[in-house]
Write an enzyme that holds these catalytic residues in place. Structure first.
Site, PDB file in Angstrom:
ATOM      1  N   GLN A 143       0.870  -1.410   0.020  1.00 49.96           N
ATOM      2  CA  GLN A 143      -0.081  -0.146   0.078  1.00 49.96           C
ATOM      3  C   GLN A 143       0.796   1.279   0.116  1.00 49.96           C
ATOM      4  O   GLN A 143       0.362   2.240  -0.238  1.00 49.96           O
ATOM      5  CB  GLN A 143      -0.902   0.036   1.044  1.00 49.96           C
ATOM      6  N   ASN A 155      -0.813  -9.335   5.066  1.00 53.48           N
ATOM      7  CA  ASN A 155      -0.823  -7.868   5.530  1.00 53.48           C
ATOM      8  C   ASN A 155      -0.527  -7.186   3.863  1.00 53.48           C
ATOM      9  O   ASN A 155      -0.579  -7.823   2.873  1.00 53.48           O
ATOM     10  CB  ASN A 155       0.622  -7.571   6.073  1.00 53.48           C
ATOM     11  N   CYS A 201      -4.911   0.511   3.854  1.00 55.40           N
ATOM     12  CA  CYS A 201      -5.063  -0.711   4.376  1.00 55.40           C
ATOM     13  C   CYS A 201      -6.530  -1.577   4.331  1.00 55.40           C
ATOM     14  O   CYS A 201      -6.769  -2.514   3.916  1.00 55.40           O
ATOM     15  CB  CYS A 201      -4.427  -1.084   5.583  1.00 55.40           C
ATOM     16  N   HIS A 238      -5.514  -1.128  12.161  1.00 54.12           N
ATOM     17  CA  HIS A 238      -4.829  -1.641  10.915  1.00 54.12           C
ATOM     18  C   HIS A 238      -5.784  -2.661  10.183  1.00 54.12           C
ATOM     19  O   HIS A 238      -6.028  -3.680  10.916  1.00 54.12           O
ATOM     20  CB  HIS A 238      -3.300  -1.872  10.839  1.00 54.12           C
TER      21      HIS A 238
END
Length: 451
Positions: A242, A417, A248, A395
Site C-alpha cells: 500500500q 498484510n 489498508c 490496521h
C-alpha cells in the site's frame, strides 16, 4: 449513463467525507431516533451532502443487541459501524449515516445524538433517498485533542535499533528486525501504513461469549487450516504494497473479495480489484486517512461494486475519481460483522466463518513494535521505543488461516498484510489466537461475492 454519473458524484462526495474523526459508542446510539427522510425515486448517484430536512419523519428505536423497531411496530436489524456511524435495515429498506462531528483547530467534537446526511435505499439498491437523524434524548458532546494535529510528521522515519534489541532480548515468541525500506517514508506515511490517523477506535468491544451451540460446531473444525494450502491449492491473491497511503482497509477489503471469488469459482477466474477506486471514489471511507472493511468490502461492494485493477491502477495517494467509466463492476452482498452485528464476534465464530466461507477481514490495534516484525507469533511486547512517537491505529488485514506452534502449542492466526513481500513472513504474519491480541478477535467482517 448511470456509470458515468456514479463517477462524477463519487468524486464530489469524497471531498465532503474526506475526514470522519467521530467517536461514538454503542450506548450513544442505542435509543430512539427521529429521521428526516427526503423524497425517494433516485439512483445511487444521489448526492446527499447538503441535505438538511425532508418531506417526512421516521422514528426508530435501537435496542440491545441488534433490534430495530419503527413507529409502526415493524422489527428489523441495526448495528453500530465501528465508532463512525450506524446502519439499520427495516421494512425492506437500508439506512446508513455517519455520526456528526465538528472540528476546530486540533480539537474534535463528536456530536453523537445527531448524524451527518446519509443514504437510504431498498434492499435491492433501488429507490434511493437522503436522510438525517437526531436522537430523542440528548447525548453529551465529547471533545478530544487530535494527538497528531500539532506534531511535525513530515520528517523521515528513523529505525529504532534499541527497540529491536529490546524486543528480541525480552521474549522468544517472535523476532524483530530493521526494515530500511521504512526509512523512505515520513512519520505521517508510516502512521498511514498502519491504518491512518482516522482509523483509531477508542472503545472497541470485547469478544462475545461463546455459546454451547457455537462451541459444538467449532469442535468439529480442523486443528489447523489455511486458504493458501487447501489440498495443495492456494485461493489467496498475491501480496501487495500500500505504500505510504492509509489504504489498508481498501487492500484488506479487495483481498477479502478476491479470495472468496477464487474459492467460489475454484480458481477459474482470479480477479485483482482496485484499491485506488476505493481511495478516490468511495464516499464511505477517508481516502489515504483511513477507513473500515465493513463499509468497503461489504457496503461499498454491494452498493457500488468493485472494479479491476486495470480500471484504476494503484497510485497510493488521494485524488479525484479517475476510474475508467467503461469498466463494469462486480458486486458482493450479505456483508456483516462476524456474529451478525458489532460486538458479536469471537475466536470460534471467526474460525467457523473462515473455514466455511473463506478469509475474513479484521482490524487490530497496531503498536510501534509491530512495524519491526520479522517472523514468529506476534504479541505486543509493551516496548514503544524512543524515536518517532507512535499513535495507536487500527490496521485492516485479512485472516487466511489458523494453527498452533508444534513445539510450544501457542495458537495463532495467519494473516495477510499489505506491506509488500519483503516484510514479515513473505508479506504475512502470525499473531496470538484466543486471547484477542491487540483486539484482532473483536471486529472481523465478511461479505459474499455475487457470481
Amino acid at each position: 449513463m448511470e456509470k458515468l454519473s456514479v463517477v462524477v458524484v463519487l468524486s464530489i462526495l469524497v471531498a465532503v467525507y474526506a475526514d470522519t474523526p467521530a467517536n461514538c459508542t454503542y450506548e450513544d446510539v442505542r435509543g430512539t431516533w427521529v429521521f428526516s427522510v427526503g423524497p425517494r425515486g433516485y439512483t445511487r448517484t444521489l448526492n446527499c451532502s447538503s441535505f438538511s430536512t425532508g418531506e417526512e419523519t421516521y422514528e426508530v428505536t435501537f435496542d440491545f443487541p441488534a433490534l430495530a423497531v419503527d413507529q409502526y411496530g415493524n422489527e428489523g436489524f441495526w448495528t453500530l459501524i465501528y465508532n463512525q456511524g450506524f446502519e439499520f435495515v427495516i421494512a425492506g429498506r437500508k439506512y446508513f449515516v455517519f455520526s456528526k462531528y465538528e472540528t476546530s483547530g486540533s480539537k474534535v467534537t463528536s456530536i453523537c445524538d445527531q448524524t451527518m446526511p446519509g443514504w437510504s435505499h431498498d434492499v435491492f439498491d433501488r429507490d434511493w433517498s437522503c436522510i438525517i437523524g437526531k436522537k430523542s434524548t440528548p447525548v453529551p458532546s465529547k471533545t478530544y485533542e487530535d494527538p497528531l494535529a500539532k506534531r511535525d510528521l513530515t520528517h523521515k522515519y528513523r529505525s529504532d535499533l534499541d527497540l529491536i534489541k529490546k524486543i528480541n532480548s525480552m521474549q522468544s515468541s517472535w523476532k524483530a528486525q530493521v526494515y530500511k525500506d521504512h526509512e523512505q517514508y515520513t512519520v505521517e506515511e508510516m502512521i498511514n501504513r498502519a491504518g491512518g490517523p482516522r482509523s483509531r477506535i477508542f472503545s472497541r468491544p470485547h469478544p462475545a461469549p461463546v455459546t454451547e451451540s457455537v462451541a459444538r460446531v467449532a469442535r468439529q473444525l480442523p486443528d489447523s487450516f489455511d486458504w493458501r494450502n487447501v489440498d495443495g491449492v492456494n485461493y489467496v491473491s498475491p501480496i501487495r504494497n500500500q505504500g505510504g497511503c492509509g489504504s489498508c482497509y481498501a487492500f484488506a477489503s479487495m483481498a477479502l473479495n478476491e479470495a472468496r471469488v477464487n474459492i467460489m469459482n475454484n480458481n477459474t477466474v482470479n480477479p485483482v480489484f482496485s484499491p485506488q477506486d476505493i481511495v478516490e471514489c468511495s464516499e464511505y471511507s477517508q481516502g489515504c486517512a483511513g477507513g473500515f472493511p465493513y463499509l468497503i468490502g461489504g457496503k461499498y461492494a454491494e452498493d457500488f461494486g468493485l472494479v479491476g485493477e486495470d480500471c484504476n491502477p494503484y497510485k497510493g495517494k488521494d485524488g479525484s475519481c479517475s476510474t475508467l467509466q467503461s469498466c463494469g463492476r462486480r458486486y458482493s452482498t450479505r456483508y456483516e460483522y462476524i456474529g451478525g452485528y458489532y460486538g458479536a464476534c469471537n475466536e470460534e465464530l471467526m474460525r467457523i466463518a473462515l473455514v466455511k466461507n473463506g478469509p475474513v477481514a479484521v482490524g487490530f490495534e497496531v503498536y510501534k513494535d509491530f512495524e519491526a516484525y520479522k517472523g514468529g507469533i506476534y504479541h505486543f511486547t509493551g516496548v514503544t521505543g524512543s524515536y518517532n512517537p507512535f499513535e495507536i491505529t487500527n490496521h485492516a488485514v485479512l485472516v487466511v488461516g489458523y494453527g498452533a506452534d508444534q513445539k510450544t502449542g501457542e495458537k495463532f492466526w495467519s494473516v495477510k498484510n499489505s506491506w509488500g513481500e519483503k516484510w514479515g513472513e513473505d508479506g504475512y504474519f502470525r499473531i496470538r489466537r484466543g486471547t484477542d491480541e491487540c483486539g484482532i478477535e473483536s471486529l472481523a467482517v465478511q461479505s459474499f461475492p455475487i457470481m
